[in-house]
Design an enzyme around this catalytic site. Structure first.
Site, PDB file in Angstrom:
ATOM      1  N   THR A  52     104.758  40.368  53.661  1.00 17.11           N
ATOM      2  CA  THR A  52     103.466  40.370  52.974  1.00 17.11           C
ATOM      3  C   THR A  52     103.543  41.210  51.703  1.00 17.11           C
ATOM      4  O   THR A  52     104.639  41.628  51.282  1.00 17.11           O
ATOM      5  CB  THR A  52     102.326  40.778  53.951  1.00 17.11           C
ATOM      6  OG1 THR A  52     101.078  40.559  53.292  1.00 17.11           O
ATOM      7  CG2 THR A  52     102.431  42.223  54.402  1.00 17.11           C
ATOM      8  N   LYS A  98     106.348  39.259  48.805  1.00 17.75           N
ATOM      9  CA  LYS A  98     106.439  37.819  49.056  1.00 17.75           C
ATOM     10  C   LYS A  98     107.292  37.072  48.017  1.00 17.75           C
ATOM     11  O   LYS A  98     107.893  36.063  48.333  1.00 17.75           O
ATOM     12  CB  LYS A  98     105.032  37.195  49.127  1.00 17.75           C
ATOM     13  CG  LYS A  98     104.248  37.668  50.353  1.00 17.75           C
ATOM     14  CD  LYS A  98     102.843  37.120  50.382  1.00 17.75           C
ATOM     15  CE  LYS A  98     102.790  35.822  51.139  1.00 17.75           C
ATOM     16  NZ  LYS A  98     101.416  35.428  51.522  1.00 17.75           N
ATOM     17  N   ASN A 137     106.600  33.886  53.144  1.00 17.76           N
ATOM     18  CA  ASN A 137     105.842  34.757  54.051  1.00 17.76           C
ATOM     19  C   ASN A 137     106.501  34.859  55.428  1.00 17.76           C
ATOM     20  O   ASN A 137     106.046  35.623  56.270  1.00 17.76           O
ATOM     21  CB  ASN A 137     104.387  34.271  54.196  1.00 17.76           C
ATOM     22  CG  ASN A 137     104.290  33.006  55.007  1.00 17.76           C
ATOM     23  OD1 ASN A 137     105.251  32.245  55.104  1.00 17.76           O
ATOM     24  ND2 ASN A 137     103.143  32.757  55.600  1.00 17.76           N
ATOM     25  N   ASP A 184     102.132  29.356  54.543  1.00 18.98           N
ATOM     26  CA  ASP A 184     100.707  29.473  54.169  1.00 18.98           C
ATOM     27  C   ASP A 184     100.073  28.097  53.940  1.00 18.98           C
ATOM     28  O   ASP A 184      98.944  27.844  54.362  1.00 18.98           O
ATOM     29  CB  ASP A 184     100.550  30.319  52.897  1.00 18.98           C
ATOM     30  CG  ASP A 184     100.743  31.805  53.158  1.00 18.98           C
ATOM     31  OD1 ASP A 184     100.490  32.243  54.303  1.00 18.98           O
ATOM     32  OD2 ASP A 184     101.136  32.532  52.224  1.00 18.98           O
ATOM     33  N   GLY A 243      98.044  33.723  43.940  1.00 15.73           N
ATOM     34  CA  GLY A 243      99.097  33.392  44.898  1.00 15.73           C
ATOM     35  C   GLY A 243      98.625  32.448  45.984  1.00 15.73           C
ATOM     36  O   GLY A 243      99.331  31.504  46.354  1.00 15.73           O
ATOM     37  N   THR A 297      90.161  32.727  34.445  1.00 14.16           N
ATOM     38  CA  THR A 297      91.137  32.771  33.353  1.00 14.16           C
ATOM     39  C   THR A 297      91.828  31.412  33.307  1.00 14.16           C
ATOM     40  O   THR A 297      92.728  31.131  34.102  1.00 14.16           O
ATOM     41  CB  THR A 297      92.180  33.889  33.617  1.00 14.16           C
ATOM     42  OG1 THR A 297      91.467  35.076  33.990  1.00 14.16           O
ATOM     43  CG2 THR A 297      93.041  34.157  32.412  1.00 14.16           C
ATOM     44  N   ARG A 298      91.388  30.567  32.409  1.00 10.00           N
ATOM     45  CA  ARG A 298      91.851  29.175  32.379  1.00 10.00           C
ATOM     46  C   ARG A 298      93.375  29.078  32.253  1.00 10.00           C
ATOM     47  O   ARG A 298      94.012  28.199  32.860  1.00 10.00           O
ATOM     48  CB  ARG A 298      91.160  28.444  31.217  1.00 10.00           C
ATOM     49  CG  ARG A 298      91.452  26.958  31.217  1.00 10.00           C
ATOM     50  CD  ARG A 298      90.821  26.223  30.044  1.00 10.00           C
ATOM     51  NE  ARG A 298      91.469  24.933  29.905  1.00 10.00           N
ATOM     52  CZ  ARG A 298      90.905  23.762  30.221  1.00 10.00           C
ATOM     53  NH1 ARG A 298      89.665  23.712  30.647  1.00 10.00           N
ATOM     54  NH2 ARG A 298      91.590  22.639  30.089  1.00 10.00           N
ATOM     55  N   TYR A 300      87.984  35.501  54.852  1.00  8.11           N
ATOM     56  CA  TYR A 300      87.512  35.445  56.246  1.00  8.11           C
ATOM     57  C   TYR A 300      86.774  36.719  56.657  1.00  8.11           C
ATOM     58  O   TYR A 300      86.447  36.920  57.821  1.00  8.11           O
ATOM     59  CB  TYR A 300      88.649  35.121  57.226  1.00  8.11           C
ATOM     60  CG  TYR A 300      89.805  36.083  57.163  1.00  8.11           C
ATOM     61  CD1 TYR A 300      89.772  37.293  57.835  1.00  8.11           C
ATOM     62  CD2 TYR A 300      90.931  35.765  56.415  1.00  8.11           C
ATOM     63  CE1 TYR A 300      90.820  38.168  57.763  1.00  8.11           C
ATOM     64  CE2 TYR A 300      91.996  36.639  56.332  1.00  8.11           C
ATOM     65  CZ  TYR A 300      91.930  37.846  57.008  1.00  8.11           C
ATOM     66  OH  TYR A 300      92.976  38.719  56.922  1.00  8.11           O
TER      67      TYR A 300
END
Ligand code: ATR
Length: 278
Positions: A66, A70, A91, A107, A136, A159-160, A224
């Site tokens: 983590t 990563k 991960n 993930d 990420g 941030t385009r 979450y």
């Protein structure tokens, strides 16, 4: 017969005390009666490589990786799965018999398997996917939506330029829209995902209207905590399919556990309760 070594696995990062992974794997080890241990391992930056490389000698069969390692761990790996290479981060690693490192990223598959389990009627190819955020977590979400057959993934990020970088990386089926255009664009979406940190406890709110969302579309959030974010509450009120972000965390742990301990574990209601009960 007692094995010579009880298999060890764990999660490496810094800081690590907050990680929920020991609780997840601990639950499964107990549920399936497996001899093994899963521990949090805090490793400082300057010691990371030496410490990780010594883990197989201590009996570790693999570890989750983590923040902040990563990406670093990919450069150390002797082999890398296609999905980890595409996402640009790992991960889940397994130590090979010769002490090498096999790096994977679960993930994206965890994200998809959570949606499939919670909303079996969800059809990712029924419309575009709109993804909020370009960090990420977005990389894993985008790659898995593309491989599940989303006809197009439309990225909206404050941030385009960060979204444009991801568009270049993933190519053809990814488009970028302005952050404030996204509430209109969701009219064509089968899937709407928040991958930003907005709405998380201690973070600013996510101000996002689902007014234009199509009936039957699925809304999910990688946040979450709280379990029911404002976005999900809004989706629920509109009668859309809703999946919370805790399941992604639980499902991403499945492949590692299976690889290290030899049993494919189930994500069940008791596991959710165990992880929430803190
Ligand atoms: P992770 O790797 O967990 O996805 P990250 O790389 O820091 O974390 O990305 C966080 C995401 O939340 C980004 O898309 C970020 O937008 P920017 O790229 O513009 O920074 C988004 N985010 C964080 N705070 C935000 C805010 N106040 N408003 C809009 N987007 C925000």
């Amino acid at each position: 017969m007692t094995p010579e070594r009880i298999p060890l696995a764990g999660v490496v990062g810094w800081p690590i005390a907050h990680s929920k992974s020991p609780r997840i794997h601990g639950y499964w080890l107990k549920k399936y009666g497996i001899q093994g241990h899963y521990v949090p391992v805090g490793i400082r930056l300057q010691e990371f490589e030496t410490a990780l490389r010594s883990m197989p000698k201590l009996g570790f069969v693999g570890v989750n990786v983590t923040i902040p390692y990563k990406e670093t761990v990919l450069a150390m790996a002797s082999s890398v799965s296609d999905r980890a290479a595409l996402i640009g981060a790992a991960n889940t690693i397994s130590f090979t018999a010769d002490g090498g490192i096999y790096a994977d990223n679960t993930d994206g598959i965890g994200f998809i398997n959570n949606l499939r389990q919670e909303q079996p009627e969800w059809n990712p190819s029924a419309g575009v996917a709109v993804v909020l955020g370009a960090g990420g977590a977005a990389r894993a979400v985008i790659s898995s939506l593309l491989s599940e057959g989303a006809p197009k993934v439309i990225l909206a990020n404050r941030t385009r330029m960060r979204a444009e970088t991801l568009q270049e990386h993933f190519g053809g089926r990814v488009e970028v829209c302005n952050w404030n255009e996204a509430p209109e664009i969701i009219a064509d979406a089968a899937t709407i995902v928040n991958t930003t940190s907005l709405g998380m406890v201690g973070q600013p709110k996510l101000e996002f209207s689902l007014e234009k969302a199509a009936a039957g579309s699925l809304v999910t959030d990688i946040v979450y905590s709280p379990l029911k974010t404002d976005l999900l509450l809004q989706a629920e009120q509109r009668g859309l399919m809703v999946v919370d972000g805790l399941g992604m965390l639980l499902h991403q742990a499945v492949p590692g556990f299976q690889q290290w301990f030899g049993t494919k574990p189930e994500v069940d209601a008791d596991l959710r309760e165990t992880v929430l009960a803190e």
